[in-house]
Scaffold this motif. Structure first.
Motif: not given
Lengths: 285, 285, 309
Positions: B35-42, C135-140
């Motif tokens: 997940i840690g790799i895929v999220v920034p890739l997306i 800091v406030h948004n995990r997705a960010m």
């Protein structure tokens, strides 16, 4: 052989019990011999007398505890023996030499308040550190490492890094490191101060056994009365401002000391005397 | 316009997917890492799609901002030129300057280590110089050392020298008082203490400088090429192709520079992980 | 009275006044500076001598060492101008010329300074906003943070000329394009520092806020923001220095006519080494003033918050 500055010995001794038989012959047999020892630090707020008129003689094979409130100079005294601080008055000899000569000849092992293991070295390599510095060969290094790891019950942990071990194990490793080069004198500065009671009891027991087996002279700084009484053959009670010796108690406990000796009347009697000594030191304030 | 809307739609979908991904409770460590790799890739992919969509959707003139697909085409079709530029700028100027600059900064730090006076004098100056726009010496270096890569390497040396000096000097003081006292109790010499304690303890600081310098070096070499080069080099290519309005070529060169910079930094960071594995910042991660 | 004698730094020195000065920072720094200036003069003589000797040879003139030294230090276009030449040039272009003149260093310095400050302000604001979001948004946090770091792998300074050409083409000119380069450079340290700072409150402190059932806004203004301020100022010191670099490089290769970067470029075209060095010193002075100003603001804010050490 004697330090020539021994002549400038202070007048009368400060502590009542401190007037120990400082006969001439003691020099040969005693490991540490302090006379009229004083140390004054120059600080921004003026001079601070960390030690004043300390007379003390520590014989071979003794287990001596230094106890007192913080600021009483017990750690400073240990550091003077180790040549980590220089006295400003009086004289001191270690194995009949000046502390500096003794340090150069690696006369003592020092155990600090914290393990001070280097995190980039494994436990084995940490124990090998003094051996490398003293130029001991590879094969003998390994032999000694195995021996001292066995002594402190850390067999099988040699390849671990310090941070992978618990606090008690780390401190045991640092004791192993101090034992590795076979100095007769072991200086321990509150080595178990940061550990919890149960681990501490266990290590105290182990330390006593180790002392019996190796017949080393141990100087042990602590601020715990039970610890001091349980371990020592001689207890040096100190008081602060300036750091002085107020009482020296020779233990009457037998050599064989199970942990429950701490409930015996004899133990409590000695503990009481230590507490009295500490209180007397405090009444100045 | 519809192309852009599609791109926006893709962006929204990808964002929602990312939100969903990061809210999942990973079942295993590999899954968490994935997940840690895929999220920034997306996220990166959405940036590229938005870019492509915006450029095509709003019909942005090609000379202003070419779409990523055109840049990719150009990159693939001009590999020989890009390789020649890379060799001139990175393999010659950057690497030579980096090694010499970091090496001399390190050596000078060791040399002034024994003089607290020089340290107090040089450290604030080094900090000051680190904050200066050192890159301004580029025209002078080009005048002194000519158009070819040595002048660029000289700029890199000057830019990397001071961060290394300052960090190493600071790092050499990083060992704790207790760790030093330990060395003293072993009567260890200056060089023994340096190699067995102070240099390993300085490791994290030295690698910090190496990482900072890896980015500084590339920038220094490229900017120095603005002041005159033979007809090869990344900086040369960028400035001439801007003049010819071949913006896609410029972006291709930028992509190469970004890749080279990232790989350079990544390699230094990997070596750091291997060399200072014991430091809490690394073993905690 | 002041013992600049190198012997005074021996560890045996007693804490007299002289030793205290040596023990402080002033005397060591001054000593090093004096040594550097001396070294500079020596190098100036050494580097400028070949040309001077050539001149003597051509005019078949006898020369003495003293003459050589004097002449090498006062050439028109030296390889390395001597410090006093640089100082004279700075004096000439700051004091003797009207500040509005194109030959005035004050004018060029101001052009650079204004775009530096504009870029720094935008970059700091952007950095703070991004950090708050992260800091406030995990997705960010997961998706933006790696790209904030990756963004710095683009050697923005290297593409400064292109950015300025592009921005000019869409009608942006003046100080804004340069300021945007400064922005790009300066937002990064602020993001990294602020994320660290906003996350610096310990779990106990956050738990305490939870026991008060404080809202997100309250936690932010009463706990996170104050704890982040020291980090913010430290990052801003880095950011302002790097902003200046961005502004200077932004002025270099674009045919810009004003600013310290343009001065450097013009100097290199016409071999005016004295002018280059003067511009360099002006840039160094601006950098020093900016960094010190941020440091001063740092001290002031910490003092008002009662956090000064």
């Amino acid at each position: 052989m004697r330090n020539s500055s021994a002549a400038i010995r202070g007048q009368a001794t400060a502590g009542d019990g401190a007037g120990l038989p400082a006969d001439a012959g003691a020099g040969a047999r005693s490991v540490v011999e302090a006379k009229g020892l004083g140390l004054t630090f120059q600080t921004g707020d003026g001079p601070v007398r960390a030690l004043a008129d300390v007379d003390l003689s520590i014989g071979r094979g003794e287990f001596v505890s230094f106890i007192g409130p913080s600021g009483c100079g017990k750690t400073t005294f240990l550091r003077v023996i180790a040549d980590l601080e220089q006295p400003t008055a009086g004289s001191i000899t270690v194995n009949g030499m000046t502390p500096q000569e003794a340090r150069r000849r690696r006369a003592y092992g020092y155990v600090f308040q914290a393990p001070a293991l280097y995190p980039w070295r494994t436990i084995e390599k940490n124990i090998a550190l003094p051996l490398e510095i003293m130029g001991i060969g590879r094969a003998e290094q390994q032999e000694r490492i195995d021996r001292v790891l066995d002594l402190v019950d850390l067999k099988g942990f040699g390849k671990k890094f310090p941070w992978q071990l618990s606090g008690g194990m780390q401190q045991r490793a640092s004791i192993a490191r101090a034992l590795a080069f076979d100095a007769d004198l072991l200086l321990m500065d509150e080595p178990f101060g940061a550990l919890d009671e149960i681990v501490r009891d266990h290590l105290n027991e182990q330390l006593l056994k180790l002392w019996e087996r190796t017949t080393k002279t141990i100087c042990f700084v602590t601020h715990s009365i039970p610890e001091a009484v349980y371990l020592s053959t001689k207890i040096v009670v100190m008081s602060p401002r300036p750091g002085r010796v107020t009482d020296i108690i020779d233990s009457t406990l037998p050599k064989e000391r199970p942990l429950d000796i701490r409930e015996s009347p004899e133990f409590l009697k000695i503990a009481h005397r230590v507490r009295e000594g500490l209180r007397a030191g405090h009444s100045y304030e | 316009m519809s192309v852009f809307l599609l791109a926006v739609l893709f962006w929204l979908a990808a964002w929602a997917f990312n939100e969903w991904l990061v809210r999942r409770q990973p079942e295993s460590r590999t899954q968490a890492r994935l997940i840690g790799i895929v999220v920034p890739l997306i996220f990166g992919a959405t940036l590229l799609v938005l870019w492509e969509g915006a450029v095509r959707g709003f019909e942005v003139p090609f000379v202003l901002l070419p779409p990523p697909s055109a840049i990719w085409d150009r990159l693939i079709n001009s590999l020989p030129i890009l390789w020649a530029d890379f060799r001139q700028t990175f393999l010659k100027a950057v690497l030579a300057g980096y090694v010499l600059g970091c090496g001399s900064g390190f050596l000078v730090a060791i040399l002034i280590d024994r003089s607290p006076f020089l340290q107090r004098g040089l450290l604030p100056l080094g900090n000051f110089v680190s904050a200066l726009p050192v890159i301004g010496v580029a025209p002078i270096m080009v005048m002194w050392f000519g158009f070819d890569w040595p002048s660029k390497a000289a700029v890199v040396i000057i830019m990397t020298f001071f961060p290394m000096l300052v960090n190493t000097v600071q790092g050499l003081t990083a060992a704790s008082a207790m760790e030093r006292d330990l060395m003293r109790t072993y009567a260890a010499g200056y060089w023994q203490t340096l190699f067995k304690l102070r240099l390993p303890a300085a490791g994290p600081f030295i690698f910090n400088a190496l990482k900072i310098n890896s980015t500084l070096a590339l920038i220094g070499a490229i900017v120095a090429e603005f002041f005159g080069t033979p007809i090869v080099g990344m900086g040369f290519r960028i400035s001439t192709e801007v003049g010819r309005m071949n913006i896609d070529m410029v972006w291709a060169e930028i992509a190469v520079a970004a890749l080279a910079g990232s790989v350079f930094y990544g390699v230094v960071a990997l070596v750091e992980r291997a060399a200072t594995f014991w430091h809490p910042s690394i073993r905690g991660g | 009275m002041v013992a600049v004698d190198p012997v005074a730094n021996l560890p045996t020195a007693r804490p007299t006044l002289g030793a205290r000065l040596v023990g402080g920072k002033t005397v060591p720094i001054l000593t090093v500076v004096v040594a550097l200036v001396a070294l500079w003069y020596a190098f100036a003589v050494y580097l400028n001598a070949p040309w001077q000797l050539d001149r003597y040879a051509k005019s078949e003139r006898e020369w003495t060492a003293a003459e050589l030294v004097r002449d090498t230090l006062n050439q028109e276009r030296p390889v390395l101008p001597s410090p006093h030449q640089v100082m004279a040039e700075i004096w000439k272009t700051t004091v003797d010329v009207r500040p509005t003149s194109k030959r005035s260093l004050v004018y060029h310095g101001w052009v650079t300074l204004s775009s530096t400050l504009l870029g720094f302000a935008i970059g700091t604001a952007l950095g703070i906003l991004l950090a708050v979001g992260i800091v406030h948004n995990r997705a960010m946090d997961k998706s933006v943070m790696p790209w904030v770091i990756a963004s710095q792998t683009i050697p923005i300074l290297a593409i400064a000329p292109m950015i300025i050409v592009v921005l000019n083409a869409i009608g942006l000119s003046g100080i804004l394009p340069k300021a945007l380069i400064s922005t790009y450079l300066s937002f990064f340290p602020v993001v990294v520092g602020m994320v660290k700072g906003l996350r610096s409150p310990e779990a106990i402190q956050l738990d305490l806020m939870r026991t008060y059932s404080a809202g997100a806004g309250q936690v932010f203004w009463k706990l996170r923001w104050p704890s982040a301020l020291p980090y913010l100022f430290t990052s801003m010191q880095v950011a302002v220095a790097i902003s200046l670099v961005g502004a200077i490089v932004g002025e270099m290769p674009t045919g810009a006519v004003a600013g310290l970067g343009a001065r450097l470029l013009a100097g290199s075209y016409y071999g005016q080494t004295v002018q280059i060095w003067a511009a360099l010193f002006a840039a160094a002075a601006i950098a020093a003033v900016l960094v010190m100003a941020v440091g001063f603001a740092h001290g002031l804010v910490l003092k008002r918050m009662g956090m000064a050490r």
